[in-house]
Design a protein around this motif. Structure first.
Motif, PDB file in Angstrom:
ATOM      1  N   ASP A  96      11.729  -0.007   2.021  1.00  0.00           N
ATOM      2  CA  ASP A  96      11.993  -0.327   0.619  1.00  0.00           C
ATOM      3  C   ASP A  96      11.469  -1.723   0.306  1.00  0.00           C
ATOM      4  N   PRO A  97      10.487  -1.842  -0.594  1.00  0.00           N
ATOM      5  CA  PRO A  97       9.951  -3.164  -0.903  1.00  0.00           C
ATOM      6  C   PRO A  97      10.949  -4.019  -1.673  1.00  0.00           C
ATOM      7  N   ILE A  98      10.817  -5.313  -1.503  1.00  0.00           N
ATOM      8  CA  ILE A  98      11.611  -6.285  -2.252  1.00  0.00           C
ATOM      9  C   ILE A  98      11.075  -6.383  -3.679  1.00  0.00           C
ATOM     10  N   GLY A  99       9.772  -6.318  -3.802  1.00  0.00           N
ATOM     11  CA  GLY A  99       9.084  -6.472  -5.078  1.00  0.00           C
ATOM     12  C   GLY A  99       7.639  -6.833  -4.804  1.00  0.00           C
ATOM     13  N   ILE A 103      -3.999  -3.174   3.720  1.00  0.00           N
ATOM     14  CA  ILE A 103      -3.366  -1.985   4.281  1.00  0.00           C
ATOM     15  C   ILE A 103      -4.487  -1.117   4.854  1.00  0.00           C
ATOM     16  N   ASP A 104      -4.553  -1.045   6.169  1.00  0.00           N
ATOM     17  CA  ASP A 104      -5.610  -0.290   6.829  1.00  0.00           C
ATOM     18  C   ASP A 104      -5.421   1.212   6.631  1.00  0.00           C
ATOM     19  N   ALA A 105      -6.525   1.928   6.654  1.00  0.00           N
ATOM     20  CA  ALA A 105      -6.488   3.386   6.530  1.00  0.00           C
ATOM     21  C   ALA A 105      -5.592   3.958   7.634  1.00  0.00           C
ATOM     22  N   GLY A 106      -4.754   4.911   7.247  1.00  0.00           N
ATOM     23  CA  GLY A 106      -3.866   5.550   8.202  1.00  0.00           C
ATOM     24  C   GLY A 106      -2.538   4.836   8.398  1.00  0.00           C
ATOM     25  N   MET A 107      -2.372   3.671   7.751  1.00  0.00           N
ATOM     26  CA  MET A 107      -1.122   2.925   7.856  1.00  0.00           C
ATOM     27  C   MET A 107      -0.379   2.990   6.534  1.00  0.00           C
ATOM     28  N   THR A 108       0.946   2.972   6.612  1.00  0.00           N
ATOM     29  CA  THR A 108       1.737   2.806   5.400  1.00  0.00           C
ATOM     30  C   THR A 108       1.808   1.317   5.094  1.00  0.00           C
ATOM     31  N   ALA A 109       2.205   0.980   3.879  1.00  0.00           N
ATOM     32  CA  ALA A 109       2.349  -0.433   3.510  1.00  0.00           C
ATOM     33  C   ALA A 109       3.377  -1.146   4.394  1.00  0.00           C
ATOM     34  N   PRO A 110       4.568  -0.549   4.664  1.00  0.00           N
ATOM     35  CA  PRO A 110       5.505  -1.235   5.560  1.00  0.00           C
ATOM     36  C   PRO A 110       4.945  -1.431   6.977  1.00  0.00           C
ATOM     37  N   GLU A 111       4.195  -0.454   7.480  1.00  0.00           N
ATOM     38  CA  GLU A 111       3.580  -0.613   8.802  1.00  0.00           C
ATOM     39  C   GLU A 111       2.580  -1.763   8.796  1.00  0.00           C
ATOM     40  N   ALA A 112       1.807  -1.857   7.727  1.00  0.00           N
ATOM     41  CA  ALA A 112       0.839  -2.949   7.603  1.00  0.00           C
ATOM     42  C   ALA A 112       1.554  -4.294   7.537  1.00  0.00           C
ATOM     43  N   ALA A 113       2.667  -4.362   6.806  1.00  0.00           N
ATOM     44  CA  ALA A 113       3.432  -5.606   6.704  1.00  0.00           C
ATOM     45  C   ALA A 113       3.961  -6.026   8.069  1.00  0.00           C
ATOM     46  N   ALA A 114       4.514  -5.082   8.829  1.00  0.00           N
ATOM     47  CA  ALA A 114       5.031  -5.390  10.166  1.00  0.00           C
ATOM     48  C   ALA A 114       3.901  -5.857  11.085  1.00  0.00           C
ATOM     49  N   ALA A 145      -0.062  -5.799   1.657  1.00  0.00           N
ATOM     50  CA  ALA A 145       1.337  -5.720   2.081  1.00  0.00           C
ATOM     51  C   ALA A 145       1.713  -7.062   2.700  1.00  0.00           C
ATOM     52  N   GLY A 146       2.880  -7.578   2.299  1.00  0.00           N
ATOM     53  CA  GLY A 146       3.379  -8.829   2.839  1.00  0.00           C
ATOM     54  C   GLY A 146       4.744  -8.608   3.449  1.00  0.00           C
ATOM     55  N   VAL A 147       5.199  -9.605   4.199  1.00  0.00           N
ATOM     56  CA  VAL A 147       6.474  -9.459   4.900  1.00  0.00           C
ATOM     57  C   VAL A 147       7.330 -10.706   4.743  1.00  0.00           C
ATOM     58  N   LEU A 148       8.592 -10.473   4.387  1.00  0.00           N
ATOM     59  CA  LEU A 148       9.607 -11.516   4.424  1.00  0.00           C
ATOM     60  C   LEU A 148      10.335 -11.332   5.749  1.00  0.00           C
ATOM     61  N   ALA A 149       9.884 -12.058   6.762  1.00  0.00           N
ATOM     62  CA  ALA A 149      10.505 -11.993   8.090  1.00  0.00           C
ATOM     63  C   ALA A 149      11.638 -13.012   8.107  1.00  0.00           C
ATOM     64  N   TYR A 150      12.861 -12.536   8.360  1.00  0.00           N
ATOM     65  CA  TYR A 150      14.004 -13.432   8.237  1.00  0.00           C
ATOM     66  C   TYR A 150      15.025 -13.213   9.350  1.00  0.00           C
ATOM     67  N   GLU A 184      -2.415  -8.139  -5.525  1.00  0.00           N
ATOM     68  CA  GLU A 184      -0.979  -7.891  -5.670  1.00  0.00           C
ATOM     69  C   GLU A 184      -0.408  -7.629  -4.280  1.00  0.00           C
ATOM     70  N   VAL A 185       0.587  -8.437  -3.923  1.00  0.00           N
ATOM     71  CA  VAL A 185       1.210  -8.333  -2.610  1.00  0.00           C
ATOM     72  C   VAL A 185       2.580  -7.692  -2.780  1.00  0.00           C
ATOM     73  N   THR A 186       2.768  -6.524  -2.177  1.00  0.00           N
ATOM     74  CA  THR A 186       4.080  -5.889  -2.146  1.00  0.00           C
ATOM     75  C   THR A 186       4.784  -6.391  -0.902  1.00  0.00           C
ATOM     76  N   LEU A 187       5.978  -6.939  -1.094  1.00  0.00           N
ATOM     77  CA  LEU A 187       6.704  -7.631  -0.032  1.00  0.00           C
ATOM     78  C   LEU A 187       7.797  -6.742   0.562  1.00  0.00           C
ATOM     79  N   TYR A 188       7.816  -6.652   1.895  1.00  0.00           N
ATOM     80  CA  TYR A 188       8.802  -5.853   2.617  1.00  0.00           C
ATOM     81  C   TYR A 188       9.643  -6.762   3.516  1.00  0.00           C
TER      82      TYR A 188
END
Length: 149
Positions: free
Chosen positions: A80-83, A53-64, A21-26, A99-103
């Motif tokens: 909602d991921p960007i892509g 993405i750690d066990a017990g976390m969602t992808a957005p939580e991991a990105a944050a 999980a990746g993050v576009l912090a803007y 593969e990095v899903t970006l949030y």
């Protein structure tokens, strides 16, 4: 990682794709919009914060969490991921695909001291400045599309 094949360079290719999980912090109020980028620990390339993405976390939580740890930013993450984009990871003797899903994360707070401050450089830049720093073009294309630049 799945099965492994070896080539003439001595690298062994792991088949399959790891998910991160990746993050576009803007900063949406900035004109032009500014984004957070950090250097990777090993190669010092400019990237968006990302990680497993750690066990017990969602992808957005991991990105944050990655935004907090790697860039020292706190904000509102979208579910909602960007892509997604793919990168090759090389740690001899292995090479594999991630593969990095970006949030997107709207930055509310920037910390002066953060967990990985001694391991990474952090900058708040425009997309053009990120491109000049030779940040990953696939990563920047997703950000550009999302930000409408």
């Amino acid at each position: 990682m799945n099965a492994v094949a070896e080539d003439l360079t001595g690298l062994r290719y792991a088949h399959g794709v790891d998910q991160q999980a990746g993050v576009l912090a803007y900063f949406p109020e900035a004109e032009p919009v500014r984004i957070a980028i950090v250097t990777s620990r090993r190669t010092r390339r400019w990237v968006f914060p990302k990680g497993s993405i750690d066990a017990g976390m969602t992808a957005p939580e991991a990105a944050a969490q990655e935004a907090f740890e790697e860039a020292g930013v706190i904000g509102r993450i979208s579910t909602d991921p960007i892509g997604a984009y793919r990168v090759a990871k090389i740690r001899p003797p292995l090479i594999w695909t991630v593969e990095v899903t970006l949030y997107p994360l709207v930055v509310d707070e920037v910390l002066d001291v953060w967990i990985e401050a001694d391991q990474r450089e952090r900058r708040f830049v425009t997309l053009d400045e990120a491109a000049e720093l030779q940040a990953d073009p696939d990563m920047l294309a997703l950000a550009s599309h999302f930000l409408g630049c």
